[in-house]
Design a protein around this motif. Sequence first.
Motif, PDB file in Angstrom:
ATOM      1  N   MET A   1     -12.408 -38.477 -21.916  1.00  0.00           N
ATOM      2  CA  MET A   1     -13.293 -37.345 -21.707  1.00  0.00           C
ATOM      3  C   MET A   1     -14.611 -37.817 -21.108  1.00  0.00           C
ATOM      4  N   SER A   2     -15.153 -36.965 -20.261  1.00  0.00           N
ATOM      5  CA  SER A   2     -16.450 -37.294 -19.682  1.00  0.00           C
ATOM      6  C   SER A   2     -17.555 -36.851 -20.639  1.00  0.00           C
ATOM      7  N   LEU A   3     -18.743 -37.267 -20.334  1.00  0.00           N
ATOM      8  CA  LEU A   3     -19.899 -36.899 -21.154  1.00  0.00           C
ATOM      9  C   LEU A   3     -20.072 -35.388 -21.168  1.00  0.00           C
ATOM     10  N   GLN A   4     -19.930 -34.758 -20.013  1.00  0.00           N
ATOM     11  CA  GLN A   4     -20.090 -33.308 -19.932  1.00  0.00           C
ATOM     12  C   GLN A   4     -19.026 -32.587 -20.764  1.00  0.00           C
ATOM     13  N   ASP A   5     -17.803 -33.115 -20.751  1.00  0.00           N
ATOM     14  CA  ASP A   5     -16.736 -32.534 -21.573  1.00  0.00           C
ATOM     15  C   ASP A   5     -17.077 -32.639 -23.058  1.00  0.00           C
ATOM     16  N   ASP A   6     -17.602 -33.785 -23.456  1.00  0.00           N
ATOM     17  CA  ASP A   6     -17.987 -33.977 -24.854  1.00  0.00           C
ATOM     18  C   ASP A   6     -19.118 -33.034 -25.257  1.00  0.00           C
ATOM     19  N   LEU A   7     -20.083 -32.838 -24.361  1.00  0.00           N
ATOM     20  CA  LEU A   7     -21.187 -31.926 -24.653  1.00  0.00           C
ATOM     21  C   LEU A   7     -20.689 -30.486 -24.789  1.00  0.00           C
ATOM     22  N   LYS A   8     -19.751 -30.093 -23.915  1.00  0.00           N
ATOM     23  CA  LYS A   8     -19.187 -28.743 -23.999  1.00  0.00           C
ATOM     24  C   LYS A   8     -18.395 -28.568 -25.291  1.00  0.00           C
ATOM     25  N   ALA A   9     -17.634 -29.575 -25.675  1.00  0.00           N
ATOM     26  CA  ALA A   9     -16.864 -29.506 -26.916  1.00  0.00           C
ATOM     27  C   ALA A   9     -17.794 -29.393 -28.119  1.00  0.00           C
ATOM     28  N   ALA A  10     -18.884 -30.150 -28.108  1.00  0.00           N
ATOM     29  CA  ALA A  10     -19.850 -30.076 -29.209  1.00  0.00           C
ATOM     30  C   ALA A  10     -20.501 -28.695 -29.251  1.00  0.00           C
ATOM     31  N   GLN A  11     -20.783 -28.131 -28.088  1.00  0.00           N
ATOM     32  CA  GLN A  11     -21.378 -26.790 -28.039  1.00  0.00           C
ATOM     33  C   GLN A  11     -20.413 -25.744 -28.593  1.00  0.00           C
ATOM     34  N   ARG A  12     -19.131 -25.864 -28.252  1.00  0.00           N
ATOM     35  CA  ARG A  12     -18.135 -24.930 -28.790  1.00  0.00           C
ATOM     36  C   ARG A  12     -18.059 -25.042 -30.316  1.00  0.00           C
ATOM     37  N   CYS A  13     -18.102 -26.266 -30.827  1.00  0.00           N
ATOM     38  CA  CYS A  13     -18.069 -26.470 -32.279  1.00  0.00           C
ATOM     39  C   CYS A  13     -19.305 -25.872 -32.946  1.00  0.00           C
ATOM     40  N   LEU A  14     -20.473 -26.032 -32.323  1.00  0.00           N
ATOM     41  CA  LEU A  14     -21.695 -25.456 -32.887  1.00  0.00           C
ATOM     42  C   LEU A  14     -21.644 -23.936 -32.855  1.00  0.00           C
ATOM     43  N   ASP A  15     -21.075 -23.370 -31.794  1.00  0.00           N
ATOM     44  CA  ASP A  15     -20.930 -21.917 -31.735  1.00  0.00           C
ATOM     45  C   ASP A  15     -20.027 -21.426 -32.858  1.00  0.00           C
ATOM     46  N   GLU A  16     -18.927 -22.138 -33.087  1.00  0.00           N
ATOM     47  CA  GLU A  16     -18.014 -21.780 -34.175  1.00  0.00           C
ATOM     48  C   GLU A  16     -18.702 -21.934 -35.536  1.00  0.00           C
ATOM     49  N   LEU A  17     -19.500 -22.973 -35.694  1.00  0.00           N
ATOM     50  CA  LEU A  17     -20.250 -23.162 -36.928  1.00  0.00           C
ATOM     51  C   LEU A  17     -21.210 -22.000 -37.161  1.00  0.00           C
ATOM     52  N   GLY A  18     -21.888 -21.568 -36.108  1.00  0.00           N
ATOM     53  CA  GLY A  18     -22.800 -20.432 -36.226  1.00  0.00           C
ATOM     54  C   GLY A  18     -22.075 -19.173 -36.672  1.00  0.00           C
ATOM     55  N   ARG A  19     -20.897 -18.916 -36.105  1.00  0.00           N
ATOM     56  CA  ARG A  19     -20.110 -17.756 -36.522  1.00  0.00           C
ATOM     57  C   ARG A  19     -19.671 -17.890 -37.982  1.00  0.00           C
ATOM     58  N   SER A  20     -19.313 -19.109 -38.378  1.00  0.00           N
ATOM     59  CA  SER A  20     -18.898 -19.327 -39.768  1.00  0.00           C
ATOM     60  C   SER A  20     -20.049 -19.115 -40.743  1.00  0.00           C
ATOM     61  N   VAL A  21     -21.236 -19.543 -40.358  1.00  0.00           N
ATOM     62  CA  VAL A  21     -22.410 -19.342 -41.211  1.00  0.00           C
ATOM     63  C   VAL A  21     -22.716 -17.846 -41.320  1.00  0.00           C
ATOM     64  N   ASP A  22     -22.559 -17.097 -40.211  1.00  0.00           N
ATOM     65  CA  ASP A  22     -22.748 -15.645 -40.262  1.00  0.00           C
ATOM     66  C   ASP A  22     -21.773 -15.013 -41.256  1.00  0.00           C
ATOM     67  N   SER A  23     -20.518 -15.427 -41.172  1.00  0.00           N
ATOM     68  CA  SER A  23     -19.499 -14.905 -42.068  1.00  0.00           C
ATOM     69  C   SER A  23     -19.801 -15.278 -43.519  1.00  0.00           C
ATOM     70  N   LEU A  24     -20.216 -16.513 -43.716  1.00  0.00           N
ATOM     71  CA  LEU A  24     -20.559 -16.974 -45.057  1.00  0.00           C
ATOM     72  C   LEU A  24     -21.718 -16.173 -45.637  1.00  0.00           C
ATOM     73  N   GLU A  25     -22.678 -15.860 -44.796  1.00  0.00           N
ATOM     74  CA  GLU A  25     -23.834 -15.102 -45.258  1.00  0.00           C
ATOM     75  C   GLU A  25     -23.423 -13.692 -45.688  1.00  0.00           C
ATOM     76  N   GLN A  26     -22.441 -13.123 -45.022  1.00  0.00           N
ATOM     77  CA  GLN A  26     -21.959 -11.792 -45.418  1.00  0.00           C
ATOM     78  C   GLN A  26     -21.298 -11.847 -46.792  1.00  0.00           C
ATOM     79  N   HIS A  27     -20.623 -12.956 -47.093  1.00  0.00           N
ATOM     80  CA  HIS A  27     -19.946 -13.081 -48.382  1.00  0.00           C
ATOM     81  C   HIS A  27     -20.908 -13.461 -49.513  1.00  0.00           C
TER      82      HIS A  27
END
Length: 95
Positions: A1-27
């Motif tokens: 993987m290139s550096l840009q690919d790794d950065l995009k993958a990390a961004q996708r994971c952070l976006d998913e984490l943000g959605r999970s925290v939103d869901s957790l906050e609702q519960h």
Amino acid sequence: MSLQDDLKAAQRCLDELGRSVDSLEQHVGDTLDVRRVRADTDHLRASLAQLREAAPAEGPVAQPEVIRIPDKPYDDSLWSDVDDEGLGAKDRHAP
């Protein structure tokens, strides 16, 4: 993987984490722990943004310049004005 690919993958994971925290906050509700996790997520987003800004542009990687050091001994005149480290000057006795 290139550096840009790794950065995009990390961004996708952070976006998913943000959605999970939103869901957790609702519960769980707006507790101190949820706010702490949200703050940590925000810090990770900021750190990833700094990494993205500092990342080199895609393209060929520049090779460092090779400096060749000759095998022949150094010229003794280079060391004529210095003391022998730890031994004192040539014309004086060591303590």
